[in-house]
Design a protein around this motif. Structure first.
Motif, mmCIF file in Angstrom:
data_model
loop_
_atom_site.group_PDB
_atom_site.id
_atom_site.type_symbol
_atom_site.label_atom_id
_atom_site.label_comp_id
_atom_site.label_asym_id
_atom_site.label_seq_id
_atom_site.Cartn_x
_atom_site.Cartn_y
_atom_site.Cartn_z
ATOM 1 N N THR A 208 0.827 -1.288 0.083
ATOM 2 C CA THR A 208 0.195 0.071 0.270
ATOM 3 C C THR A 208 0.859 1.141 0.092
ATOM 4 O O THR A 208 1.411 1.467 1.264
ATOM 5 C CB THR A 208 -0.728 -0.093 1.114
ATOM 6 N N THR A 212 -3.761 3.226 -2.702
ATOM 7 C CA THR A 212 -3.297 3.186 -3.826
ATOM 8 C C THR A 212 -2.495 1.215 -3.092
ATOM 9 O O THR A 212 -1.715 1.560 -2.445
ATOM 10 C CB THR A 212 -2.749 3.121 -4.845
ATOM 11 N N THR A 213 -3.661 0.239 -3.608
ATOM 12 C CA THR A 213 -3.230 -0.947 -2.888
ATOM 13 C C THR A 213 -2.666 -2.419 -3.874
ATOM 14 O O THR A 213 -3.553 -2.045 -4.483
ATOM 15 C CB THR A 213 -3.630 -1.503 -1.568
ATOM 16 N N GLN A 255 -7.042 3.549 -7.574
ATOM 17 C CA GLN A 255 -7.419 2.379 -7.382
ATOM 18 C C GLN A 255 -8.410 2.174 -7.736
ATOM 19 O O GLN A 255 -7.895 0.677 -8.082
ATOM 20 C CB GLN A 255 -8.058 2.324 -5.587
ATOM 21 N N VAL A 258 -6.433 0.820 -10.964
ATOM 22 C CA VAL A 258 -4.997 -0.442 -10.506
ATOM 23 C C VAL A 258 -5.361 -1.629 -11.845
ATOM 24 O O VAL A 258 -4.319 -2.088 -12.389
ATOM 25 C CB VAL A 258 -5.384 -0.984 -9.437
#
Length: 387
Positions: A208, A212-213, A255, A258
């Motif tokens: 992370t 954003t992960t 996110q 992604v």
């Protein structure tokens, strides 16, 4: 924007891949960087001129960008390349003030060290050998210090309050140790440190960064293939500056995007090297390359990796014809708009040579417009061909 004061092009510097340097050039590189690591700015400027800056200046400048109260000024998307291009230019001019015979800052092509077919993998020219950056896997017996290579046993300095007091409200070293590491760092080793990459993945299947992960691929390998490297230079697929930034570094992607920007490999081109080289200790301490704010502590690998990313961007610029005008730049986070000064709390004022000083600081537009490859750039790369 007026460029009247710095529109004439001097001789273009040609940046070579590290392993293509001859022995005399390697000696010059080590001598110049060793001087920057040991000679303070004021003393160095008396010897080498105003372009000289001590190496800790560059670590602090990078850390100020990350810790800026407005948000990261060098890693939050579109600002990544303009900030790092300016940082590399300033480093290059400082280095050449000491060893002008070197002619240009080299870069590190990570595809040449790929474990699956890289030209230098497991050869004497492998980047993680005693000839170059030292072993990737350090030993617990030495507290995972980098003990070999061109800069083996390099010590991490402490924040110099006397020299950098004007930036101390934003960054003043580790709050625990005072060393030039992130404020949150508790790593107390005084040497540049690399933890085994296996430690990173013992408890982590994702990373992370900000909001954003990012999932970590099961077959994660920092040594990218040529296909992964060249993917981001495809101007037909990545049709603007932001898209290129997202291709390069998925940790800057919102996110919801992604999955769109997560093809195998390419999206980890920038952060993957940081993660794998620095890694984390079993207690969660960051190795030096992993520590974003002060990752320039990894002297050879930091500038080499980011110059190679800059090469990728320049090739994309050639393919796309970017920028077509001085206004061809996306909006970004506060402080990083087109006409904002790059890293305004620690600005760049002399990155285009002594005849082009701008005391108010160069803007993102300035950096873009004056580094157009083949048009206004003061430098290029020995290999600018998209494979």
């Amino acid at each position: 924007m007026s460029c009247s004061g710095w529109s004439k092009r001097p001789r273009v510097r040609v940046r070579k891949e590290l392993r293509s340097l001859n022995q005399a050039e390697v000696s010059l590189l080590v001598s110049g960087l060793s001087t920057m690591l040991s000679v303070p700015t004021a003393e160095g400027q008396a010897l080498y001129g105003k372009q000289y800056k001590a190496y800790d200046y560059f670590i602090v400048k990078h850390a100020v960008s990350v810790n800026d109260p407005r948000g990261d000024q060098g890693h939050a998307g579109s600002n990544f390349m303009t900030f790092h291009r300016a940082w590399l230019l300033e480093l290059e001019l400082s280095l050449l003030s000491v060893v002008p015979e070197l002619r240009a800052l080299p870069y590190w092509d990570i595809t040449l060290d790929n474990s699956n077919g890289g030209r230098y993998f497991n050869t004497p020219n492998y980047i993680f050998s005693s000839r170059w950056a030292g072993s990737l896997d350090s030993s617990a017996a030495e507290n995972f210090a980098v003990k070999d290579g061109l800069f083996g046993w390099r010590q991490v300095g402490k924040f110099n309050w006397e020299v950098y007091s004007e930036y101390a409200a934003i960054y003043n070293g580790s709050l625990t140790t005072g060393l030039l590491r992130s404020p949150s760092s508790t790593l107390n080793s005084t040497y540049v440190t690399r933890f085994p990459v296996s430690y990173l993945f013992k408890k982590n299947t994702s990373m992370t960064m900000g909001d954003t992960t990012v999932p970590i691929p099961a077959d994660f390998d920092w040594g990218y293939s040529a296909a992964d490297y060249w993917r981001c230079t495809d101007a037909a697929a990545y049709r603007n500056w932001t898209a290129w930034s997202y291709c390069l570094d998925i940790t800057t992607v919102p996110q919801e995007l992604v999955k769109q920007y997560m093809p195998p490999g390419a999206a980890l081109l920038h952060p993957g090297v940081h993660w794998a080289v620095g890694s984390l200790s079993e207690q969660g301490d960051m190795g030096d390359m992993f520590d974003v704010a002060t990752s320039p502590n990894e002297v050879l690998l930091f500038f080499g990796h980011h110059a190679n990313i800059d090469r990728n961007n320049m090739i994309w610029q050639v393919m796309y014809g970017y920028p077509a005008s001085p206004s061809d730049y996306p909006y970004d986070n506060p402080g990083c708009y087109l006409n904002d000064v790059v890293n305004a709390n620690f600005k760049f004022t002399d990155i285009f040579g002594p005849s082009a000083v701008k005391p108010s600081g160069f803007t993102h537009a300035d950096v873009l417009w004056s580094t157009r490859p083949g048009v206004s750039s003061r430098y290029t790369y020995a290999s600018m061909v998209r494979m």
